[in-house]
Design an enzyme around this catalytic site. Structure first.
Site, short mmCIF file in Angstrom:
data_model
loop_
_atom_site.label_atom_id
_atom_site.label_comp_id
_atom_site.label_asym_id
_atom_site.label_seq_id
_atom_site.Cartn_x
_atom_site.Cartn_y
_atom_site.Cartn_z
N GLY A 260 45.48 41.33 40.92
CA GLY A 260 44.86 42.49 41.55
C GLY A 260 43.64 42.13 42.37
N ASP A 261 43.33 40.84 42.45
CA ASP A 261 42.19 40.37 43.25
C ASP A 261 42.53 38.97 43.75
OD1 ASP A 261 39.55 40.07 44.33
OD2 ASP A 261 38.79 41.43 42.81
N ASP A 262 41.53 38.19 44.14
CA ASP A 262 41.80 36.86 44.69
C ASP A 262 42.54 35.99 43.68
OD1 ASP A 262 40.28 37.53 47.02
OD2 ASP A 262 38.45 37.08 45.91
N SER A 293 49.01 38.69 46.18
CA SER A 293 47.82 39.52 45.98
C SER A 293 47.67 40.47 47.17
CB SER A 293 46.57 38.65 45.83
OG SER A 293 45.44 39.46 45.58
#
Length: 477
Positions: A260-262, A293
């Site tokens: 959900g992020d890098d 992502s």
């Protein structure tokens, strides 16, 4: 049955047994007996251990309901006494092992069986609260303190977290809900955090549903991270995959991350706290990474980079349905530098951006940052890149009067989506060159033929570290 037939049958059975024996000997893991204890394990590690124990020796129960926090803590406390005598390994056997946070020790291996799941407790009383990181000055979610990570260690030498692709489940939905509803007084825990340590290995595991960041080595050196599968819902908040933070001599390879992020975020502290602490992330290798992502980067540099980031070497990178390939994030107040960055062999599929840099990533820990602390971004190299279904090749935004310089892009073929942005290359306050790049870059990256952007020919010390063939055989303490 004649003698020849009996002899032939016996020979076939012998061959079958021989192949079975060979398969067993060459497998990474021999199955467990009825008692649930692991009988034989074969794996690779930076160091092998003389002693071995199983979590059930310390009262562990793998029923998914009983808390094993005290069992883990007791096991590691007792096994730590064997560090002077060849060290010890703790085997987590098949089962579901509910636990709160526990601390590792030096000259120690935590081995998670392929049929074992470590379940993070949702009882906050099993998560001690600790001080914020000195290079951040506060928690990342909330001012002040933070919950300790599920698996934690500090001031360690020679620690291994590995397995037969066993699972660590952070059960993060509890924490994501509190974060989204602004109910947190302390920052969420990470799944694995190792601080102020050296000779660290994290490998051959599946990590799912972390409360926030999955793997966070910080203020450490000589680190190998390999063979991780990291999975989180793409809408889960801040579930970064791997975040090397103020670390040196790191090797990250053969990882698959859905986040959900890098997927990988390289960091080194936040504004005046990171500047004061002054420990860079440097000499980092990233290779054979696959990332999904949709809202973030395959590899991000920053935004917390106030101790500096230097000498990052990324190659053989695959990005799928991600926001950007490599993103440099910084802002006025960060200070320090991001320099000597080398990326080659990147394949991207369905991306918003291929290249993204911004000097206007304006989050700050507090109002104490120095508005004259301008970051230096220079010597950024990308080469041998193919990208399909891209909305915009590049958004490159430096800082006025403090441009990002030494940007080099060569041999990059970018195919656009059916509805690309009207401006394909948005460039301001940058300087550099390009060669064999399609679509044609902006005027601030003039074409220079023929040319190939740099990639260091030397070998970093971490690449010379060879893993040893180790084994475990239940309990021998």
């Amino acid at each position: 049955m004649g003698l020849f037939q009996k002899t032939k049958k016996s020979h076939v059975i012998q061959i079958a047994l021989a192949f079975l024996t060979l398969a067993l000997l060459s497998s990474t893991e021999v199955e467990c007996g009825r008692d649930g204890y692991t009988k034989l394990l074969d794996f690779q590690a930076i160091n092998c251990r003389k002693h071995s124990a199983v979590l059930t020796d310390f009262g562990g129960k793998g029923d998914g309901k009983t808390s094993n926090t005290k069992a883990f803590q007791s096991a590691i406390s007792q096994l730590s006494q064997l560090a002077p005598d060849g060290g010890a390994q703790l085997i987590v056997p098949p089962g579901q092992w509910l636990t709160g946070s526990f601390n590792l020790t030096s000259h120690f291996t935590l081995y998670i069986h392929k049929e074992a799941v470590i379940l993070a407790s949702q009882d906050e009383s099993e998560w001690p609260v600790i001080s914020p990181l000195p290079s951040y000055g506060r928690g990342t979610d909330a001012p002040g303190a933070r919950f300790i990570s599920l698996i934690f260690g500090t001031n360690l030498t020679d620690v291994v977290i590995t397995g037969g692709n066993g699972t660590i489940d952070g059960q993060g939905a509890y924490w994501w809900g509190k974060f989204k509803n602004k109910q947190l007084k302390n920052s969420r825990p990470y799944l694995i955090e190792i601080m102020f340590s050296q000779e660290v290995q994290i490998s051959n595991l599946t990590l799912i549903n972390a409360p926030t960041w999955n793997v966070h080595p910080v203020y450490s050196r000589d680190i190998i991270i390999q063979g991780l599968t990291i999975l989180a819902p793409i809408d889960s908040p801040n579930t970064d995959g791997i975040n090397p933070d103020s670390c040196s001599n790191i090797r990250i390879e053969d990882c698959y991350i859905v986040s959900g992020d890098d997927c990988i975020a390289v960091k080194s502290g936040w504004d005046e706290y990171g500047i004061s602490f002054g420990v860079p992330t440097q000499h980092l290798i990233i290779r054979r990474l696959t990332c999904i992502s949709p809202d973030s980067a395959v590899i991000a540099l920053g935004s917390e980079m106030s101790g500096g980031i230097q000498d990052v070497r990324a190659e053989d990178i695959t990005g799928i349905s991600s926001q950007s390939g490599v993103r440099i994030k910084t802002a006025v107040g960060r200070g320090a530098y991001v320099k000597d960055i080398y990326v080659k062999g990147m394949k991207l599929y369905t991306m918003k951006y291929v290249f993204w840099m911004t000097g206007n990533y304006g989050s700050h820990p507090d109002n104490g940052f120095n508005p004259q602390a301008f970051p230096v971004i220079q010597n950024i190299n990308y080469r041998d890149i193919t990208a399909q279904n891209v909305s915009m090749p590049a958004d490159l935004e430096g800082i006025q009067d403090h441009p990002f310089t030494g940007i080099c892009i060569s041999n990059a073929s970018i195919n656009l989506s059916a509805n690309p942005k009207k401006v394909l290359w948005n460039c301001s306050n940058i300087a550099g060159v390009s060669s064999k790049v399609s679509p044609q870059p902006c005027n601030l990256l003039p074409n220079k033929e023929p040319m190939s952007c740099g990639f260091p020919p030397d070998t970093l010390p971490i690449d010379n570290v060879m893993l040893k063939n180790c084994s475990g055989s239940g309990t021998n303490i």
